[in-house]
Design a protein around this motif. Structure first.
Motif, mmCIF file in Angstrom:
data_model
loop_
_atom_site.group_PDB
_atom_site.id
_atom_site.type_symbol
_atom_site.label_atom_id
_atom_site.label_comp_id
_atom_site.label_asym_id
_atom_site.label_seq_id
_atom_site.Cartn_x
_atom_site.Cartn_y
_atom_site.Cartn_z
ATOM 1 N N PHE A 94 0.888 -1.291 0.018
ATOM 2 C CA PHE A 94 0.046 0.045 -0.081
ATOM 3 C C PHE A 94 0.886 1.281 -0.175
ATOM 4 C CE2 PHE A 94 -2.690 3.353 1.961
ATOM 5 C CZ PHE A 94 -3.758 3.419 1.047
ATOM 6 N N GLU A 95 1.962 1.058 0.722
ATOM 7 C CA GLU A 95 2.936 2.408 0.803
ATOM 8 C C GLU A 95 3.512 2.421 -0.670
ATOM 9 O OE1 GLU A 95 5.672 2.694 3.723
ATOM 10 O OE2 GLU A 95 4.227 2.156 5.262
ATOM 11 N N TYR A 107 3.255 5.915 -2.641
ATOM 12 C CA TYR A 107 4.719 6.585 -2.816
ATOM 13 C C TYR A 107 5.070 6.633 -4.278
ATOM 14 C CZ TYR A 107 5.277 7.500 2.157
ATOM 15 O OH TYR A 107 4.713 8.073 3.396
ATOM 16 N N GLY A 108 4.484 5.407 -4.895
ATOM 17 C CA GLY A 108 4.826 5.174 -6.329
ATOM 18 C C GLY A 108 4.017 5.714 -7.253
ATOM 19 N N ARG A 109 2.846 5.866 -6.880
ATOM 20 C CA ARG A 109 1.756 6.261 -7.919
ATOM 21 C C ARG A 109 0.918 7.532 -7.395
ATOM 22 N NH1 ARG A 109 -0.180 2.419 -11.621
ATOM 23 N NH2 ARG A 109 1.288 0.631 -11.381
ATOM 24 N N ASP A 128 7.910 7.710 -7.206
ATOM 25 C CA ASP A 128 9.104 6.666 -6.880
ATOM 26 C C ASP A 128 9.126 5.661 -7.899
ATOM 27 O OD1 ASP A 128 10.319 4.305 -5.813
ATOM 28 O OD2 ASP A 128 11.149 5.683 -4.276
ATOM 29 N N ALA A 129 10.165 5.358 -8.783
ATOM 30 C CA ALA A 129 9.843 4.390 -9.876
ATOM 31 C C ALA A 129 9.932 2.850 -9.505
ATOM 32 C CB ALA A 129 11.200 4.617 -10.935
ATOM 33 N N ASP A 130 10.615 2.512 -8.476
ATOM 34 C CA ASP A 130 10.770 1.329 -7.875
ATOM 35 C C ASP A 130 9.368 0.822 -7.273
ATOM 36 O OD1 ASP A 130 13.414 0.930 -8.638
ATOM 37 O OD2 ASP A 130 14.148 1.594 -6.640
ATOM 38 N N ARG A 131 8.757 1.869 -6.438
ATOM 39 C CA ARG A 131 7.639 1.602 -5.923
ATOM 40 C C ARG A 131 6.421 1.693 -6.979
ATOM 41 N NH1 ARG A 131 7.047 4.114 0.219
ATOM 42 N NH2 ARG A 131 8.748 3.009 0.988
#
Length: 173
Positions: A99-100, A104-106, A111-114
């Motif tokens: 969920f984080e 943080y990714g979307r 964040d690309a990895d997330r």
């Protein structure tokens, strides 16, 4: 912010636009709560409860009980409720909170990895279920705020000193 993003309540109408609006309201509420439930944040409820215990120089029973109640309301499931909520999903490499990864990714930082780990984010039902699992934190947060407000209003809180001495009250400084 809480008033602006209060859920509509009741079943979601057949109107797709209202369903989409409610979905984004839920995600925004979860994003607002993240700083209070992520363990390493300075305003994490865990650290707020610890600070209340350290700063209650008078050992006021109402402050002590309120702090204890806030600690009881703040559960590990709020922080890492992943196992029950993520049933059926393959875990990412490592011990990531999916969920984080979505937050943080979307939704927040890109964040690309997330972003890559959060590919399941288009599953609105699962995403809403995970977000809803964090909303119990609102009750714990409200209780902690009430305790802090009471302690400040009655001058019952002092900054702890490194040697254990409570030091002067804010009014004495």
């Amino acid at each position: 912010m809480v008033e602006l993003f209060t859920p509509g309540g009741g079943p979601v109408p057949d109107d797709p636009a209202e369903g989409e609006r409610r979905h984004w309201v839920e995600l925004f509420r979860a994003a607002l709560l993240r700083k209070f439930i992520v363990p390493d944040e300075h305003v994490s409820l865990k650290l707020v409860v610890r600070a209340l215990r350290l700063c209650n120089y008078s050992a006021d029973p109402r402050l002590t009980e309120g702090t204890k109640e806030a600690a009881t309301l703040f559960t590990n499931e709020m922080i890492r409720g992943r196992p029950a909520l993520m049933a059926g999903l393959a875990e990412s490499d490592g011990d990531h909170d999916l969920f984080e990864d979505v937050l943080y990714g979307r939704l927040l930082h890109g964040d690309a990895d997330r972003f890559h780990r959060s590919g399941w984010a288009e599953d609105y039902h699962r995403l809403s279920a995970v977000a809803a699992g964090r909303f119990a934190a609102e009750r714990a947060l409200r209780k902690a705020l009430d305790v802090v407000s009471y302690g400040l209003a009655n001058e019952l809180l002092r900054s702890p000193q490194p040697d254990g001495d409570a030091g002067p009250s804010p009014a004495e400084v």
